[in-house]
Write a protein that holds these residues in place. Structure first.
Motif, PDB file in Angstrom:
ATOM      1  N   VAL A 149     -86.499  22.661 -63.518  1.00  0.00           N
ATOM      2  CA  VAL A 149     -85.315  23.033 -62.630  1.00  0.00           C
ATOM      3  C   VAL A 149     -84.159  21.918 -62.747  1.00  0.00           C
ATOM      4  CG1 VAL A 149     -84.442  23.750 -60.331  1.00  0.00           C
ATOM      5  CG2 VAL A 149     -86.723  24.219 -61.113  1.00  0.00           C
ATOM      6  N   VAL A 150     -84.465  20.755 -63.227  1.00  0.00           N
ATOM      7  CA  VAL A 150     -83.435  19.630 -63.479  1.00  0.00           C
ATOM      8  C   VAL A 150     -82.404  20.417 -64.668  1.00  0.00           C
ATOM      9  CG1 VAL A 150     -82.907  17.498 -64.679  1.00  0.00           C
ATOM     10  CG2 VAL A 150     -85.016  17.942 -62.946  1.00  0.00           C
ATOM     11  N   GLY A 151     -83.024  21.374 -65.550  1.00  0.00           N
ATOM     12  CA  GLY A 151     -82.234  21.883 -66.302  1.00  0.00           C
ATOM     13  C   GLY A 151     -81.653  23.067 -65.771  1.00  0.00           C
ATOM     14  N   THR A 152     -82.293  23.835 -65.170  1.00  0.00           N
ATOM     15  CA  THR A 152     -81.798  25.403 -64.898  1.00  0.00           C
ATOM     16  C   THR A 152     -81.183  25.238 -63.719  1.00  0.00           C
ATOM     17  OG1 THR A 152     -83.949  25.483 -63.279  1.00  0.00           O
ATOM     18  CG2 THR A 152     -83.904  26.328 -65.695  1.00  0.00           C
ATOM     19  N   GLN A 153     -81.122  24.020 -62.510  1.00  0.00           N
ATOM     20  CA  GLN A 153     -80.089  24.051 -61.530  1.00  0.00           C
ATOM     21  C   GLN A 153     -80.189  25.288 -60.767  1.00  0.00           C
ATOM     22  OE1 GLN A 153     -78.091  20.755 -61.460  1.00  0.00           O
ATOM     23  NE2 GLN A 153     -79.784  20.380 -62.810  1.00  0.00           N
ATOM     24  N   PHE A 154     -81.146  25.666 -60.188  1.00  0.00           N
ATOM     25  CA  PHE A 154     -81.431  26.659 -59.442  1.00  0.00           C
ATOM     26  C   PHE A 154     -80.631  26.275 -57.981  1.00  0.00           C
ATOM     27  CE2 PHE A 154     -85.179  28.547 -61.883  1.00  0.00           C
ATOM     28  CZ  PHE A 154     -84.338  28.972 -62.640  1.00  0.00           C
ATOM     29  N   PRO A 155     -79.953  26.977 -57.274  1.00  0.00           N
ATOM     30  CA  PRO A 155     -79.393  26.859 -55.771  1.00  0.00           C
ATOM     31  C   PRO A 155     -80.689  26.522 -54.831  1.00  0.00           C
ATOM     32  CG  PRO A 155     -78.373  28.630 -56.740  1.00  0.00           C
ATOM     33  CD  PRO A 155     -79.359  28.345 -57.875  1.00  0.00           C
ATOM     34  N   GLY A 156     -80.723  25.678 -54.178  1.00  0.00           N
ATOM     35  CA  GLY A 156     -81.755  25.199 -53.041  1.00  0.00           C
ATOM     36  C   GLY A 156     -82.564  24.145 -53.374  1.00  0.00           C
ATOM     37  N   TYR A 157     -82.609  23.920 -54.631  1.00  0.00           N
ATOM     38  CA  TYR A 157     -83.452  22.934 -55.262  1.00  0.00           C
ATOM     39  C   TYR A 157     -82.664  21.386 -55.414  1.00  0.00           C
ATOM     40  CZ  TYR A 157     -86.919  26.089 -56.831  1.00  0.00           C
ATOM     41  OH  TYR A 157     -87.984  27.020 -56.686  1.00  0.00           O
ATOM     42  N   GLY A 158     -81.466  21.150 -54.833  1.00  0.00           N
ATOM     43  CA  GLY A 158     -80.761  20.016 -54.792  1.00  0.00           C
ATOM     44  C   GLY A 158     -81.722  18.749 -54.713  1.00  0.00           C
ATOM     45  N   ALA A 159     -82.130  18.707 -53.455  1.00  0.00           N
ATOM     46  CA  ALA A 159     -82.992  17.595 -53.113  1.00  0.00           C
ATOM     47  C   ALA A 159     -84.161  17.082 -54.119  1.00  0.00           C
ATOM     48  CB  ALA A 159     -83.366  17.471 -51.517  1.00  0.00           C
ATOM     49  N   TYR A 160     -84.850  18.352 -54.347  1.00  0.00           N
ATOM     50  CA  TYR A 160     -85.994  18.151 -55.397  1.00  0.00           C
ATOM     51  C   TYR A 160     -85.672  17.533 -56.656  1.00  0.00           C
ATOM     52  CZ  TYR A 160     -90.487  19.621 -57.638  1.00  0.00           C
ATOM     53  OH  TYR A 160     -91.494  19.670 -58.252  1.00  0.00           O
ATOM     54  N   VAL A 161     -84.626  18.209 -57.327  1.00  0.00           N
ATOM     55  CA  VAL A 161     -84.198  17.921 -58.696  1.00  0.00           C
ATOM     56  C   VAL A 161     -83.583  16.401 -58.504  1.00  0.00           C
ATOM     57  CG1 VAL A 161     -83.801  20.135 -59.617  1.00  0.00           C
ATOM     58  CG2 VAL A 161     -82.048  19.054 -58.462  1.00  0.00           C
ATOM     59  N   ALA A 162     -83.109  16.044 -57.493  1.00  0.00           N
ATOM     60  CA  ALA A 162     -82.412  14.854 -57.155  1.00  0.00           C
ATOM     61  C   ALA A 162     -83.771  13.849 -57.540  1.00  0.00           C
ATOM     62  CB  ALA A 162     -81.739  14.468 -56.162  1.00  0.00           C
ATOM     63  N   SER A 163     -84.714  13.991 -56.859  1.00  0.00           N
ATOM     64  CA  SER A 163     -85.703  13.155 -56.901  1.00  0.00           C
ATOM     65  C   SER A 163     -86.357  13.118 -58.531  1.00  0.00           C
ATOM     66  CB  SER A 163     -87.104  13.542 -55.854  1.00  0.00           C
ATOM     67  OG  SER A 163     -87.797  14.708 -56.058  1.00  0.00           O
ATOM     68  N   LYS A 164     -86.631  14.430 -58.836  1.00  0.00           N
ATOM     69  CA  LYS A 164     -87.191  14.348 -60.413  1.00  0.00           C
ATOM     70  C   LYS A 164     -86.290  14.084 -61.262  1.00  0.00           C
ATOM     71  CE  LYS A 164     -91.092  16.184 -59.026  1.00  0.00           C
ATOM     72  NZ  LYS A 164     -92.406  15.665 -59.428  1.00  0.00           N
ATOM     73  N   GLY A 165     -84.961  14.062 -61.250  1.00  0.00           N
ATOM     74  CA  GLY A 165     -84.110  13.457 -62.233  1.00  0.00           C
ATOM     75  C   GLY A 165     -84.199  12.035 -62.221  1.00  0.00           C
ATOM     76  N   ALA A 166     -84.515  11.390 -60.977  1.00  0.00           N
ATOM     77  CA  ALA A 166     -84.680   9.787 -61.260  1.00  0.00           C
ATOM     78  C   ALA A 166     -86.010   9.521 -61.769  1.00  0.00           C
ATOM     79  CB  ALA A 166     -84.965   9.555 -59.652  1.00  0.00           C
ATOM     80  N   ILE A 167     -87.101  10.291 -62.040  1.00  0.00           N
ATOM     81  CA  ILE A 167     -88.065  10.062 -62.532  1.00  0.00           C
ATOM     82  C   ILE A 167     -87.866  10.228 -64.104  1.00  0.00           C
ATOM     83  CG2 ILE A 167     -90.461  10.700 -63.214  1.00  0.00           C
ATOM     84  CD1 ILE A 167     -90.793  12.119 -60.439  1.00  0.00           C
ATOM     85  N   GLU A 168     -87.014  11.151 -64.700  1.00  0.00           N
ATOM     86  CA  GLU A 168     -86.718  11.340 -66.103  1.00  0.00           C
ATOM     87  C   GLU A 168     -85.840  10.158 -66.183  1.00  0.00           C
ATOM     88  OE1 GLU A 168     -85.027  14.997 -67.182  1.00  0.00           O
ATOM     89  OE2 GLU A 168     -86.570  16.391 -66.260  1.00  0.00           O
TER      90      GLU A 168
END
Length: 252
Positions: A149-168
């Motif tokens: 979802v870091v790539g697909t950027q689905f709405p509603g996932y903002g907080a989640y992808v922010a945390s996972k983007g940090a891992i990447e």
């Protein structure tokens, strides 16, 4: 403290899998055990599921123990690695599959939920990675988990992808910091995968639509992801280092 490879032949390879009692973590634990590694199945609070995972491994002839620890608690994670070393002689593989998911539009997000999410996903990854960097034996591997979802950027996932983007963002940094140790660092970013966490609160229509998104036209399975982790932590996958692997059937 840095642990060398002096005991690898005597003890065999050893893996710690955080979040290893359910879902993708359980599949990873079972696959690594099937490949001959002794596995420390870490869990947060679901003792029954952890015992089930260990029982499944030992029934198949593998070696495993369950150890409770909050991945964001540095003392608990230090004790987790201590237990692995005391029981099996060392640690060669650390897979941090423990994670938390929360969905909400950014404008409506409860910031206490954001704090809890980031405590597990970002701080937890850092805490486990610290111990892995200090204590993995030569030839070892660290695998973190992100999301496609870091790539697909689905709405509603903002907080989640922010945390996972940090891992990447920290994956290649850690790989470079471990130069000269013969230790690989990679992150797996699954796409839609049929776990309880993913399927919860979704309608049949939503699940069907997500299953059709990849060109392979199905949801991933925990075993699909476990196979990727098994490759990355094997001698055959040791030339892959500092990478984000999007295991998602062909999604963006």
């Amino acid at each position: 403290m840095t642990t060398t490879d002096t005991n690898v032949e005597a003890t065999g390879r050893v893996a710690i899998v955080t979040g290893g009692s359910r879902g993708i973590g359980r599949a990873v634990s079972r696959r690594l055990a099937a490949d001959g590694l002794a596995v420390v199945v870490n869990y947060a609070d679901d003792t029954a599921s952890a015992k089930e995972t260990v029982s499944a491994i030992t029934a198949a002839g593998g070696r495993a123990i369950a150890v409770q620890a909050d991945v964001a608690d540095e003392a608990a994670v230090t004790a987790l690695f201590d237990r692995a070393e005391a029981t099996f002689g060392g640690v060669d593989v650390a897979v941090n599959s423990a994670g938390r998911l929360a969905l909400s539009p950014i404008a409506e997000l409860d910031l206490s939920v954001l704090d809890a999410l980031h405590r597990t996903n970002i701080r937890g990854t850092f805490v486990v990675a610290q111990q892995a960097a200090r204590r993995l034996r030569t030839g070892g591997s660290f695998v973190g988990f992100s999301t496609s979802v870091v790539g697909t950027q689905f709405p509603g996932y903002g907080a989640y992808v922010a945390s996972k983007g940090a891992i990447e963002a920290t994956t290649l940094v850690l790989a470079r910091e471990l130069r000269g140790r013969d230790i690989t660092v990679n992150t797996v970013a699954p796409g839609p995968t049929a776990t309880e966490l993913f399927l919860d609160d979704k309608t049949e229509e939503q699940i069907e639509a997500l299953a059709k998104t990849p060109p392979l036209e199905r949801l991933g399975t925990p075993d699909d992801i476990a196979s990727v982790v098994a490759f990355l932590t094997s001698p055959e996958g040791h030339w892959v280092n500092g990478q984000i692997l999007r295991a998602n059937g062909g999604m963006v």
